[in-house]
Write a protein that holds these residues in place. Sequence first.
Motif, PDB file in Angstrom:
ATOM      1  N   UNK A  11      -6.816   5.473  -7.334  1.00 10.62           N
ATOM      2  CA  UNK A  11      -7.236   4.421  -8.264  1.00 10.62           C
ATOM      3  C   UNK A  11      -6.080   4.108  -9.202  1.00 10.62           C
ATOM      4  N   UNK A  12      -5.788   2.828  -9.343  1.00 10.75           N
ATOM      5  CA  UNK A  12      -4.680   2.403 -10.198  1.00 10.75           C
ATOM      6  C   UNK A  12      -5.058   1.098 -10.885  1.00 10.75           C
ATOM      7  N   UNK A  13      -4.512   0.874 -12.053  1.00 10.27           N
ATOM      8  CA  UNK A  13      -4.758  -0.387 -12.760  1.00 10.27           C
ATOM      9  C   UNK A  13      -3.897  -1.497 -12.166  1.00 10.27           C
ATOM     10  N   UNK A  14      -4.359  -2.703 -12.327  1.00  9.29           N
ATOM     11  CA  UNK A  14      -3.591  -3.859 -11.879  1.00  9.29           C
ATOM     12  C   UNK A  14      -2.199  -3.821 -12.501  1.00  9.29           C
ATOM     13  N   UNK A  15      -1.200  -4.124 -11.667  1.00  8.38           N
ATOM     14  CA  UNK A  15       0.184  -4.059 -12.121  1.00  8.38           C
ATOM     15  C   UNK A  15       0.848  -2.727 -11.834  1.00  8.38           C
ATOM     16  N   UNK A  16       0.047  -1.754 -11.462  1.00  9.16           N
ATOM     17  CA  UNK A  16       0.577  -0.432 -11.196  1.00  9.16           C
ATOM     18  C   UNK A  16       1.148  -0.284  -9.796  1.00  9.16           C
ATOM     19  N   UNK A  17       1.530   0.948  -9.469  1.00  7.29           N
ATOM     20  CA  UNK A  17       2.168   1.234  -8.187  1.00  7.29           C
ATOM     21  C   UNK A  17       1.553   2.458  -7.528  1.00  7.29           C
ATOM     22  N   UNK A  18       1.610   2.464  -6.218  1.00  8.75           N
ATOM     23  CA  UNK A  18       1.236   3.618  -5.418  1.00  8.75           C
ATOM     24  C   UNK A  18       2.192   3.709  -4.236  1.00  8.75           C
ATOM     25  N   UNK A  19       2.362   4.919  -3.725  1.00 10.03           N
ATOM     26  CA  UNK A  19       3.166   5.116  -2.527  1.00 10.03           C
ATOM     27  C   UNK A  19       2.337   5.854  -1.497  1.00 10.03           C
ATOM     28  N   UNK A  20       2.123   5.211  -0.373  1.00  7.45           N
ATOM     29  CA  UNK A  20       1.391   5.821   0.724  1.00  7.45           C
ATOM     30  C   UNK A  20       2.369   6.468   1.697  1.00  7.45           C
ATOM     31  N   UNK A  21       1.936   7.599   2.260  1.00 11.48           N
ATOM     32  CA  UNK A  21       2.726   8.289   3.277  1.00 11.48           C
ATOM     33  C   UNK A  21       1.881   8.478   4.526  1.00 11.48           C
ATOM     34  N   UNK A  22       2.525   8.478   5.663  1.00  8.39           N
ATOM     35  CA  UNK A  22       1.849   8.711   6.935  1.00  8.39           C
ATOM     36  C   UNK A  22       2.740   9.627   7.758  1.00  8.39           C
ATOM     37  N   UNK A  23       2.248  10.809   8.049  1.00  7.02           N
ATOM     38  CA  UNK A  23       3.014  11.786   8.816  1.00  7.02           C
ATOM     39  C   UNK A  23       2.419  11.920  10.209  1.00  7.02           C
ATOM     40  N   UNK A  74      13.493  11.483  10.904  1.00  6.96           N
ATOM     41  CA  UNK A  74      13.646  12.939  11.019  1.00  6.96           C
ATOM     42  C   UNK A  74      12.353  13.661  10.671  1.00  6.96           C
ATOM     43  N   UNK A  75      11.541  13.036   9.821  1.00  4.43           N
ATOM     44  CA  UNK A  75      10.284  13.647   9.397  1.00  4.43           C
ATOM     45  C   UNK A  75       9.076  12.997  10.072  1.00  4.43           C
ATOM     46  N   UNK A  76       9.324  12.055  10.974  1.00 10.91           N
ATOM     47  CA  UNK A  76       8.218  11.331  11.624  1.00 10.91           C
ATOM     48  C   UNK A  76       7.232  10.800  10.590  1.00 10.91           C
ATOM     49  N   UNK A  77       7.777  10.182   9.558  1.00  8.94           N
ATOM     50  CA  UNK A  77       6.973   9.726   8.430  1.00  8.94           C
ATOM     51  C   UNK A  77       7.258   8.265   8.135  1.00  8.94           C
ATOM     52  N   UNK A  78       6.202   7.545   7.808  1.00  5.59           N
ATOM     53  CA  UNK A  78       6.302   6.151   7.396  1.00  5.59           C
ATOM     54  C   UNK A  78       5.709   6.029   6.000  1.00  5.59           C
ATOM     55  N   UNK A  79       6.348   5.230   5.174  1.00  5.83           N
ATOM     56  CA  UNK A  79       5.918   5.063   3.789  1.00  5.83           C
ATOM     57  C   UNK A  79       5.555   3.602   3.518  1.00  5.83           C
ATOM     58  N   UNK A  80       4.702   3.420   2.527  1.00  4.43           N
ATOM     59  CA  UNK A  80       4.418   2.076   2.023  1.00  4.43           C
ATOM     60  C   UNK A  80       4.450   2.154   0.501  1.00  4.43           C
ATOM     61  N   UNK A  81       5.493   1.595  -0.083  1.00  5.27           N
ATOM     62  CA  UNK A  81       5.606   1.520  -1.535  1.00  5.27           C
ATOM     63  C   UNK A  81       4.935   0.245  -1.984  1.00  5.27           C
ATOM     64  N   UNK A  82       3.927   0.376  -2.829  1.00  3.49           N
ATOM     65  CA  UNK A  82       3.152  -0.774  -3.278  1.00  3.49           C
ATOM     66  C   UNK A  82       3.339  -0.944  -4.781  1.00  3.49           C
ATOM     67  N   UNK A  83       3.943  -2.041  -5.179  1.00  6.10           N
ATOM     68  CA  UNK A  83       4.180  -2.354  -6.587  1.00  6.10           C
ATOM     69  C   UNK A  83       3.393  -3.592  -6.986  1.00  6.10           C
ATOM     70  N   UNK A  84       3.248  -3.774  -8.284  1.00  9.96           N
ATOM     71  CA  UNK A  84       2.543  -4.947  -8.821  1.00  9.96           C
ATOM     72  C   UNK A  84       1.195  -5.134  -8.133  1.00  9.96           C
ATOM     73  N   UNK A  85       0.461  -4.061  -8.051  1.00 10.50           N
ATOM     74  CA  UNK A  85      -0.820  -4.098  -7.335  1.00 10.50           C
ATOM     75  C   UNK A  85      -1.811  -5.023  -8.022  1.00 10.50           C
ATOM     76  N   UNK A  86      -2.629  -5.662  -7.188  1.00  7.30           N
ATOM     77  CA  UNK A  86      -3.647  -6.591  -7.657  1.00  7.30           C
ATOM     78  C   UNK A  86      -5.021  -6.102  -7.207  1.00  7.30           C
ATOM     79  N   UNK A  87      -6.079  -6.502  -7.897  1.00  9.99           N
ATOM     80  CA  UNK A  87      -7.426  -6.095  -7.468  1.00  9.99           C
ATOM     81  C   UNK A  87      -7.713  -6.468  -6.011  1.00  9.99           C
TER      82      UNK A  87
END
Length: 121
Positions: A11-23, A74-87
């Motif tokens: 959960x994040x406020x609008x305008x915030x950021x989250x980073x998703x990882x997938x291994x 090398x880590x078999x990982x994919x990321x999604x950096x999400x900035x300026x999040x909106x509802x």
Amino acid sequence: QVQLVESGGGLVQAGGSLRLSCVASGRVFDMNTAGWFRQAPGSQRELVARITRGGSTNYADSVKGRFTISRDSAKNTVYLQMNSLKPEDTSVYYCNADIIGIERGTGGVYWGQGTQVTVSS
């Protein structure tokens, strides 16, 4: 077996950021194209971002300039950096990857279990 495990939602406020990882774990040699999709209640699953083995990327118009997909092979990982999040980014986010298995002829397209992202206004 191969598993894709996502993390980083929340959960994040609008305008915030989250980073998703997938291994990708299990008998994984490498990943071809990998991507992030999302699905809100009552809506179809939609592509958010995709990255090829060579690093080429493409994004949904709704997230261009705000989200960035990347990978660490090398880590078999994919990321999604999400900035300026909106509802309207509120959704369950799923990782998808075309896996090359360790044994020749193995692998395939796999999905993660999903991680919830909620953006409050």
